[in-house]
Design an enzyme around this catalytic site. Structure first.
Site, PDB file in Angstrom:
ATOM      1  N   HIS A   1       0.651  -1.302   0.062  1.00 63.11           N
ATOM      2  CA  HIS A   1       0.130   0.024   0.009  1.00 63.11           C
ATOM      3  C   HIS A   1       0.912   1.269  -0.061  1.00 63.11           C
ATOM      4  O   HIS A   1       0.683   2.239  -0.866  1.00 63.11           O
ATOM      5  CB  HIS A   1      -1.043  -0.227   1.452  1.00 63.11           C
ATOM      6  CG  HIS A   1      -1.514   1.151   1.296  1.00 63.11           C
ATOM      7  ND1 HIS A   1      -3.205   1.212   1.495  1.00 63.11           N
ATOM      8  CD2 HIS A   1      -1.323   2.699   1.776  1.00 63.11           C
ATOM      9  CE1 HIS A   1      -3.701   2.554   1.627  1.00 63.11           C
ATOM     10  NE2 HIS A   1      -2.383   3.282   1.975  1.00 63.11           N
ATOM     11  N   GLU A   2       1.859   1.410   1.036  1.00 64.07           N
ATOM     12  CA  GLU A   2       2.470   2.654   1.118  1.00 64.07           C
ATOM     13  C   GLU A   2       3.522   2.692  -0.281  1.00 64.07           C
ATOM     14  O   GLU A   2       3.618   3.841  -0.725  1.00 64.07           O
ATOM     15  CB  GLU A   2       3.823   2.495   2.397  1.00 64.07           C
ATOM     16  CG  GLU A   2       2.907   2.338   3.614  1.00 64.07           C
ATOM     17  CD  GLU A   2       1.840   3.623   3.814  1.00 64.07           C
ATOM     18  OE1 GLU A   2       2.346   4.745   3.169  1.00 64.07           O
ATOM     19  OE2 GLU A   2       0.891   3.429   4.285  1.00 64.07           O
TER      20      GLU A   2
ATOM     21  N   HIS B   1       1.928   4.194  -3.155  1.00 64.51           N
ATOM     22  CA  HIS B   1       1.615   5.795  -3.009  1.00 64.51           C
ATOM     23  C   HIS B   1       3.200   6.210  -3.535  1.00 64.51           C
ATOM     24  O   HIS B   1       3.294   7.041  -4.350  1.00 64.51           O
ATOM     25  CB  HIS B   1       1.792   6.109  -1.558  1.00 64.51           C
ATOM     26  CG  HIS B   1       0.426   5.886  -0.996  1.00 64.51           C
ATOM     27  ND1 HIS B   1      -0.903   6.421  -1.531  1.00 64.51           N
ATOM     28  CD2 HIS B   1      -0.195   5.398   0.247  1.00 64.51           C
ATOM     29  CE1 HIS B   1      -1.943   6.202  -0.910  1.00 64.51           C
ATOM     30  NE2 HIS B   1      -1.553   5.714   0.265  1.00 64.51           N
TER      31      HIS B   1
ATOM     32  N   HIS C   1      -6.279   8.501  -1.706  1.00 58.93           N
ATOM     33  CA  HIS C   1      -6.913   7.090  -1.189  1.00 58.93           C
ATOM     34  C   HIS C   1      -8.184   7.202  -1.946  1.00 58.93           C
ATOM     35  O   HIS C   1      -8.909   8.341  -2.273  1.00 58.93           O
ATOM     36  CB  HIS C   1      -7.254   6.893   0.237  1.00 58.93           C
ATOM     37  CG  HIS C   1      -5.840   6.936   0.923  1.00 58.93           C
ATOM     38  ND1 HIS C   1      -5.465   7.612   1.966  1.00 58.93           N
ATOM     39  CD2 HIS C   1      -4.886   5.843   0.967  1.00 58.93           C
ATOM     40  CE1 HIS C   1      -4.332   7.218   2.351  1.00 58.93           C
ATOM     41  NE2 HIS C   1      -4.003   5.946   1.745  1.00 58.93           N
TER      42      HIS C   1
END
Ligand SMILES: *[C@@H]1O[C@H](CO)[C@@H](O)[C@H](O)[C@H]1NC(C)=O
Ligand SMILES: *[C@@H]1O[C@H](CO)[C@@H](O)[C@H](O)[C@H]1NC(C)=O
Ligand SMILES: *[C@@H]1O[C@H](CO)[C@@H](O)[C@H](O)[C@H]1NC(C)=O
Ligand SMILES: *[C@@H]1O[C@H](CO)[C@@H](O)[C@H](O)[C@H]1NC(C)=O
Ligand SMILES: *[C@@H]1O[C@H](CO)[C@@H](O)[C@H](O)[C@H]1NC(C)=O
Ligand SMILES: *[C@@H]1O[C@H](CO)[C@@H](O)[C@H](O)[C@H]1NC(C)=O
Length: 596
Positions: A240-241, A244, A317
């Site tokens: 997830h990170e 980004h 998000h």
């Protein structure tokens, strides 16, 4: 020869480690460096690569900062590295780029190393640095000091002369790398302020086309130590990170490029506008692939994909109400309920820097075919197959793997959904406890039901989420089995009775036996014969590990413990154990087995 025998117990403990994501905050604090000549004159046309080359898998290279690993034990550190390997592998099969030649070198920020620049166009060294900034001590990626060997050099020039008065040479660079990821393990202020955070990440360098080429991920050791044995959790949070840092960041929306008109993908134009606010005040991404995939998902023509509402700026998000289950919603769900969805992949396609392997995507079931008005704060209050009304009702998560609680959070804007219970609600996990009719098993799912065994006095029970066995006969076609019942046909969408029981059970429609599930924990019982062993669920799997030390080696007990942890970690990893807890109820008994 000495040997010692320890009895260690594996217990599968699933803790719901909801983490929150700090990316937007962290990115705002990260100084970003671009190549000196990027985006100068021709902002309309950017060249993606100096020479065209075919797209090849994106190589993310993690760079572990020396000294930081002291906050983790060696086995914990190796578990972290294993997780990072898995993440970089996933990213490599998801994204490909047109690779630059040679090792990756990062840029220096001229505004930082240079105090003044020759400004007279008639000078030989016009626009070159004329005097160094003596307070310059190198480049940082968030709070990581980038090693000089990863950086281009820089020069300081006299007003008029062909030799620089100062020269720092180019570093050696990092080979075989398209994105350099600094990995820090540090109890930072952010970790302390947000104890639930496992990791956060940002990018700090862009290439000519605006693609991030370096970034940092910070793991908060306190929280990490709690979840380090839960391999899928770390993999998911890291993925997830890193997504980004690779581009899904509101701060990069203005840098997305459109390469669709260029035959070789080498000449691209900047996208005029990536997001806009719709008539309901919802900010959405309106780029071609995203709109197409979002439209396909909701069963409408083509529509923008909604971003989380956030004060002031755009969010990085997806909107939680509409995109539950996506890897890029703001509240991070347990791994078995979280997917790399087609809309997220579409966003990476539309960034323009990557080619995306869409066969890696998993479908989202949340909101599938539900139309344009799905998930609006104005429509979510009607109970539906996705939203619920009665707070704290125990029902089923929409994927029916877990029991769930009708509740809300800050990202749901007042809508209520069935969120997986924080503990003990995994129907698919043999957890040792048997309800009167319930069955926890690899092949069990959550059903709305109030079935009660016949002989008992008739009573009126509320319909609740309960765990029963199911077996698939075909897509959306299945049988169910309650403790003590026969296999019973369960037509999707219908309420049924079960012979020998009072009450009813709802057969979910469009949720089960679709072949979309992520692989869950393997169990000792065969998955093809679910009825086997179901009366003897394993609370825990006891594993006996015997390690024989070579004669002459005298190890401290601390060293032995480390070794055992390492061995167990490897076994657990290969067995696919989601989490493991080692109980040394008695200190490892050291036994002399034989002498030689
Ligand atoms: C695309 O993804 C699939 C599924 O994960 C994988 O098997 C395949 O190797 C990937 N293709 C490339 C080119 O990486
Ligand atoms: C720059 O150097 C050239 C050759 O050495 C000289 O002719 C010229 O006058 C110099 N200009 C300045 C501004 O010093
Ligand atoms: C919610 O609870 C109320 C009272 O407890 C009940 O009458 C109603 O049927 C419930 N609604 C749903 C959708 O379960
Ligand atoms: C249901 O959710 C609420 C709020 O999130 C929580 O306080 C409550 O304990 C939950 N109930 C169960 C059975 O987990
Ligand atoms: C197993 O599941 C039941 C039913 O939800 C729960 O009450 C129990 O606490 C769970 N047991 C363990 C060991 O997690
Ligand atoms: C189960 O629920 C149904 C529908 O709410 C109700 O009519 C029935 O009486 C309940 N049965 C039992 C055994 O609780």
């Amino acid at each position: 020869m000495f040997s010692f025998v320890c009895f260690l117990w594996f217990t599968v403990i699933i803790r719901q480690c909801f983490s929150v994501c700090l990316h937007d905050v962290v990115q705002r604090e990260t100084q970003v460096v671009s190549p000196p000549d990027a985006f100068t004159q021709a902002r309309r046309l950017v060249s993606r690569a100096t020479t065209w080359s075919p797209h090849l898998p994106l190589r993310v290279t993690p760079w572990y900062l020396p000294g930081e690993s002291a906050l983790l034990t060696p086995p914990q550190m190796s578990q972290l590295q294993t997780a990072m390997k898995e993440v970089t592998k996933t990213i490599g099969s998801m994204l490909s780029v047109s690779r630059r030649e040679g090792p990756l070198l990062l840029n220096r920020d001229m505004n930082r190393y240079c105090r003044s620049v020759w400004g007279d166009p008639s000078l030989l060294n016009y626009k070159r640095c004329g005097s160094p900034d003596n307070s310059y001590h190198g480049e940082r990626c968030l709070d990581v000091l980038i090693p000089d060997s990863h950086l281009y050099g820089y020069e300081v020039w006299p007003m008029n002369g062909t030799e620089p008065i100062h020269r720092t040479l180019d570093g050696a660079g990092v080979p075989d790398t398209d994105f350099l990821l600094y990995v820090r393990v540090a109890q930072t202020k952010k970790c302390a302020l947000q104890p639930i955070v496992i990791a956060y990440a940002s990018y700090c360098q862009l290439d000519h086309a605006g693609r991030p080429i370096a970034g940092v991920i910070v793991f908060c050791p306190k929280r990490l130590r709690e979840v380090v044995n839960q391999h899928p959790h770390i993999v998911q949070v890291s993925l997830h990170e890193i997504l980004h840092a690779l581009g899904f960041s509101s701060s990069l929306f203005e840098k997305w490029i459109d390469c669709s008109f260029s035959e070789y993908g080498d000449l691209c134009s900047s996208r005029s506008r990536v997001t806009n606010i719709d008539e309901n005040g919802q900010r959405r991404i309106y780029t071609p692939t995203v709109m197409q995939k979002m439209g396909e998902h909701l069963g409408v023509g083509s529509t923008g994909a909604p971003l989380e509402n956030q004060e002031k700026s755009a969010s990085s998000h997806w909107e939680s109400r509409i995109m539950q289950g996506s890897i890029l919603t703001a509240s991070i769900n347990p791994p078995h309920l979280t997917f790399l969805d087609p809309i997220t992949l579409a966003a990476f396609q539309d960034m323009g820097w990557y080619k995306v392997n869409s066969s890696i995507s998993h479908q989202l079931l949340w909101g599938k075919g539900a139309g344009n008005s799905f998930g609006l704060p104005s429509t979510c209050h009607k109970a539906s197959e996705f939203f619920c009304k009665n707070k704290s009702d125990i029902g089923c998560h929409h994927l029916h793997l877990d029991k769930a609680n009708c509740s809300t959070d800050t990202f749901l804007d007042g809508c209520y959904i069935y969120k997986p219970l924080p503990q003990g609600g995994e129907c698919w996990l043999e957890n040792g406890s048997e309800g009167t009719e319930e069955i926890y098993h690899h092949q069990s799912r959550c059903f709305f039901s109030n079935l009660t065994r016949f002989p008992e006095a008739p009573k009126h029970e509320k319909v609740k989420g309960r765990c029963y066995l199911h077996r698939c006969l075909g897509p959306n076609t299945f049988h169910i089995k309650v403790q003590g019942s026969e296999w019973t046909d369960c037509p999707a969408g219908e309420w049924i009775n079960v012979a020998g029981f009072d009450g009813v059970l709802l057969c979910p429609d469009g949720r089960l036996c679709l072949g979309l599930e992520k692989p869950l924990l393997p169990t000792s019982t065969s998955t093809s014969t679910p009825a086997l062993n179901m009366h003897k669920p394993a609370t825990r799997q006891d594993i006996r590990v015997q390690v024989t030390l070579m004669a002459g080696l005298s190890w401290t007990s601390e060293k032995k413990t480390l070794l055992m942890d390492e061995v167990l970690g490897v076994i657990a990893h290969h067995a696919g154990v989601r989490s493991l807890r080692v109980y040394r109820t008695v200190p490892c008994p050291k036994r002399k087995v034989s002498h030689t």
